[in-house]
Structure formats: C-alpha cells, structure tokens
Design a protein around this motif. Structure first.
Motif, PDB file in Angstrom:
ATOM      1  N   PRO A   1      -3.924   7.787 -17.002  1.00 41.20           N
ATOM      2  CA  PRO A   1      -5.009   7.095 -16.294  1.00 41.20           C
ATOM      3  C   PRO A   1      -4.437   5.970 -15.422  1.00 41.20           C
ATOM      4  O   PRO A   1      -3.666   5.141 -15.893  1.00 41.20           O
ATOM      5  CB  PRO A   1      -5.868   6.533 -17.426  1.00 41.20           C
ATOM      6  N   ILE A   2      -4.824   5.957 -14.159  1.00 43.64           N
ATOM      7  CA  ILE A   2      -4.289   4.967 -13.217  1.00 43.64           C
ATOM      8  C   ILE A   2      -5.441   4.230 -12.550  1.00 43.64           C
ATOM      9  O   ILE A   2      -6.337   4.843 -11.979  1.00 43.64           O
ATOM     10  CB  ILE A   2      -3.408   5.638 -12.143  1.00 43.64           C
ATOM     11  N   HIS A   3      -5.395   2.908 -12.637  1.00 42.47           N
ATOM     12  CA  HIS A   3      -6.347   2.048 -11.935  1.00 42.47           C
ATOM     13  C   HIS A   3      -5.886   2.002 -10.482  1.00 42.47           C
ATOM     14  O   HIS A   3      -4.864   1.406 -10.166  1.00 42.47           O
ATOM     15  CB  HIS A   3      -6.326   0.656 -12.584  1.00 42.47           C
ATOM     16  N   ASP A   4      -6.604   2.657  -9.579  1.00 44.15           N
ATOM     17  CA  ASP A   4      -6.097   2.812  -8.217  1.00 44.15           C
ATOM     18  C   ASP A   4      -6.694   1.842  -7.202  1.00 44.15           C
ATOM     19  O   ASP A   4      -6.468   1.993  -6.006  1.00 44.15           O
ATOM     20  CB  ASP A   4      -6.278   4.250  -7.734  1.00 44.15           C
TER      21      ASP A   4
ATOM     22  N   GLU B   1       0.825  -1.205   0.000  1.00 43.92           N
ATOM     23  CA  GLU B   1       0.000   0.000   0.000  1.00 43.92           C
ATOM     24  C   GLU B   1       0.864   1.263   0.000  1.00 43.92           C
ATOM     25  O   GLU B   1       0.592   2.217  -0.736  1.00 43.92           O
ATOM     26  CB  GLU B   1      -0.961   0.011   1.190  1.00 43.92           C
ATOM     27  N   LEU B   2       1.900   1.276   0.812  1.00 44.45           N
ATOM     28  CA  LEU B   2       2.795   2.423   0.874  1.00 44.45           C
ATOM     29  C   LEU B   2       3.548   2.595  -0.442  1.00 44.45           C
ATOM     30  O   LEU B   2       3.652   3.704  -0.972  1.00 44.45           O
ATOM     31  CB  LEU B   2       3.780   2.282   2.036  1.00 44.45           C
ATOM     32  N   MET B   3       4.069   1.501  -0.976  1.00 42.13           N
ATOM     33  CA  MET B   3       4.785   1.562  -2.246  1.00 42.13           C
ATOM     34  C   MET B   3       3.854   2.067  -3.341  1.00 42.13           C
ATOM     35  O   MET B   3       4.225   2.911  -4.159  1.00 42.13           O
ATOM     36  CB  MET B   3       5.341   0.175  -2.599  1.00 42.13           C
ATOM     37  N   ALA B   4       2.604   1.594  -3.368  1.00 40.73           N
ATOM     38  CA  ALA B   4       1.645   2.011  -4.387  1.00 40.73           C
ATOM     39  C   ALA B   4       1.321   3.492  -4.256  1.00 40.73           C
ATOM     40  O   ALA B   4       1.184   4.199  -5.258  1.00 40.73           O
ATOM     41  CB  ALA B   4       0.373   1.173  -4.284  1.00 40.73           C
ATOM     42  N   GLU B   5       1.203   3.974  -3.031  1.00 44.45           N
ATOM     43  CA  GLU B   5       0.910   5.394  -2.805  1.00 44.45           C
ATOM     44  C   GLU B   5       2.051   6.278  -3.305  1.00 44.45           C
ATOM     45  O   GLU B   5       1.821   7.301  -3.956  1.00 44.45           O
ATOM     46  CB  GLU B   5       0.661   5.644  -1.319  1.00 44.45           C
ATOM     47  N   VAL B   6       3.284   5.882  -3.018  1.00 39.09           N
ATOM     48  CA  VAL B   6       4.443   6.649  -3.472  1.00 39.09           C
ATOM     49  C   VAL B   6       4.525   6.601  -4.998  1.00 39.09           C
ATOM     50  O   VAL B   6       4.758   7.633  -5.653  1.00 39.09           O
ATOM     51  CB  VAL B   6       5.741   6.110  -2.830  1.00 39.09           C
ATOM     52  N   LEU B   7       4.335   5.436  -5.573  1.00 38.44           N
ATOM     53  CA  LEU B   7       4.379   5.293  -7.028  1.00 38.44           C
ATOM     54  C   LEU B   7       3.283   6.122  -7.683  1.00 38.44           C
ATOM     55  O   LEU B   7       3.520   6.807  -8.686  1.00 38.44           O
ATOM     56  CB  LEU B   7       4.245   3.822  -7.418  1.00 38.44           C
ATOM     57  N   TYR B   8       2.087   6.092  -7.135  1.00 41.65           N
ATOM     58  CA  TYR B   8       0.967   6.874  -7.661  1.00 41.65           C
ATOM     59  C   TYR B   8       1.312   8.360  -7.641  1.00 41.65           C
ATOM     60  O   TYR B   8       1.095   9.073  -8.617  1.00 41.65           O
ATOM     61  CB  TYR B   8      -0.284   6.598  -6.814  1.00 41.65           C
TER      62      TYR B   8
ATOM     63  N   THR C   1      -7.179  -6.587  -4.414  1.00 38.31           N
ATOM     64  CA  THR C   1      -6.906  -7.989  -4.716  1.00 38.31           C
ATOM     65  C   THR C   1      -5.588  -8.109  -5.476  1.00 38.31           C
ATOM     66  O   THR C   1      -5.037  -7.115  -5.963  1.00 38.31           O
ATOM     67  CB  THR C   1      -8.030  -8.601  -5.568  1.00 38.31           C
ATOM     68  N   GLU C   2      -5.124  -9.331  -5.596  1.00 36.82           N
ATOM     69  CA  GLU C   2      -3.885  -9.589  -6.318  1.00 36.82           C
ATOM     70  C   GLU C   2      -4.005  -9.157  -7.778  1.00 36.82           C
ATOM     71  O   GLU C   2      -3.086  -8.542  -8.335  1.00 36.82           O
ATOM     72  CB  GLU C   2      -3.546 -11.080  -6.228  1.00 36.82           C
ATOM     73  N   ASP C   3      -5.137  -9.467  -8.402  1.00 42.77           N
ATOM     74  CA  ASP C   3      -5.349  -9.080  -9.797  1.00 42.77           C
ATOM     75  C   ASP C   3      -5.382  -7.564  -9.956  1.00 42.77           C
ATOM     76  O   ASP C   3      -4.862  -7.028 -10.942  1.00 42.77           O
ATOM     77  CB  ASP C   3      -6.645  -9.682 -10.337  1.00 42.77           C
ATOM     78  N   ASP C   4      -5.977  -6.869  -9.003  1.00 43.71           N
ATOM     79  CA  ASP C   4      -6.014  -5.411  -9.047  1.00 43.71           C
ATOM     80  C   ASP C   4      -4.610  -4.829  -8.937  1.00 43.71           C
ATOM     81  O   ASP C   4      -4.275  -3.851  -9.615  1.00 43.71           O
ATOM     82  CB  ASP C   4      -6.887  -4.851  -7.923  1.00 43.71           C
ATOM     83  N   ARG C   5      -3.801  -5.418  -8.100  1.00 42.81           N
ATOM     84  CA  ARG C   5      -2.425  -4.939  -7.930  1.00 42.81           C
ATOM     85  C   ARG C   5      -1.619  -5.138  -9.204  1.00 42.81           C
ATOM     86  O   ARG C   5      -0.853  -4.261  -9.618  1.00 42.81           O
ATOM     87  CB  ARG C   5      -1.744  -5.660  -6.771  1.00 42.81           C
TER      88      ARG C   5
END
Length: 89
Positions: free
Chosen positions: A24-27, A6-13, A31-35
């Motif tokens: 466009p970012i699927h945020d 979650e933290l890595m995704a927030e920084v990357l976003y 789930t694993e598929d969503d990630r």
C-alpha cells in the motif's frame, strides 16, 4: 540542476510496484507532510519485504543522493529479473 521530487517519487513508485504490487502506497505528495508520509511508508515496506534499507532523507532531497538510493532498489530488481530468466530456462 534543480531537485525534482515529483519525478523521483514517480520512479520510486514504479519500482516499488514492480517489487510487490500489493504494497500500500500513500501517493499524495502535495504537501511536505504528505511527502514525508509517502517516503516513510515506502522505506518501511521495502525494508520489511526485501530487507533493503533506503534512506528517506536522501530520497527527500531528490538530487544525486536520491539517485544513489534509487539505484540500490534498481539493482535489486535487475538481479531478480536475471534470476527469473535463468530459472525459466
């Protein structure tokens, strides 16, 4: 140390939004598929916009390897901000 996707995704976003707010970012990362969709979308768009190839597998594990991948993008953004300051002068 435990991986924190979650933290890595927030920084990357945040970094991708600084790079180009129109990407466009699927945020949804519940789930694993969503990630996987989140990372594949970002790595594809970043490669197309800035010719930076990020390794989605390294990002997915959200450990020291993902920090190295984030650092690639951070260095690109840092160089861009320095160049923008120089051009503004």
């Amino acid at each position: 140390r435990t991986p924190n996707f979650e933290l890595m995704a927030e920084v990357l976003y945040w970094m991708v939004q600084r790079l180009d707010p129109s990407i466009p970012i699927h945020d949804d990362i519940n789930t694993e598929d969503d990630r996987v969709e989140f990372l594949n979308g970002i790595t594809t768009e970043v490669a197309a916009k800035s010719h930076i190839n990020l390794n989605a597998r390294n990002l997915y594990v959200a450990d020291g390897n993902s920090v190295k991948e984030l650092l690639i993008l951070a260095q690109f953004l840092h160089r861009a901000s320095i160049l923008a300051e120089i051009e503004a002068e």
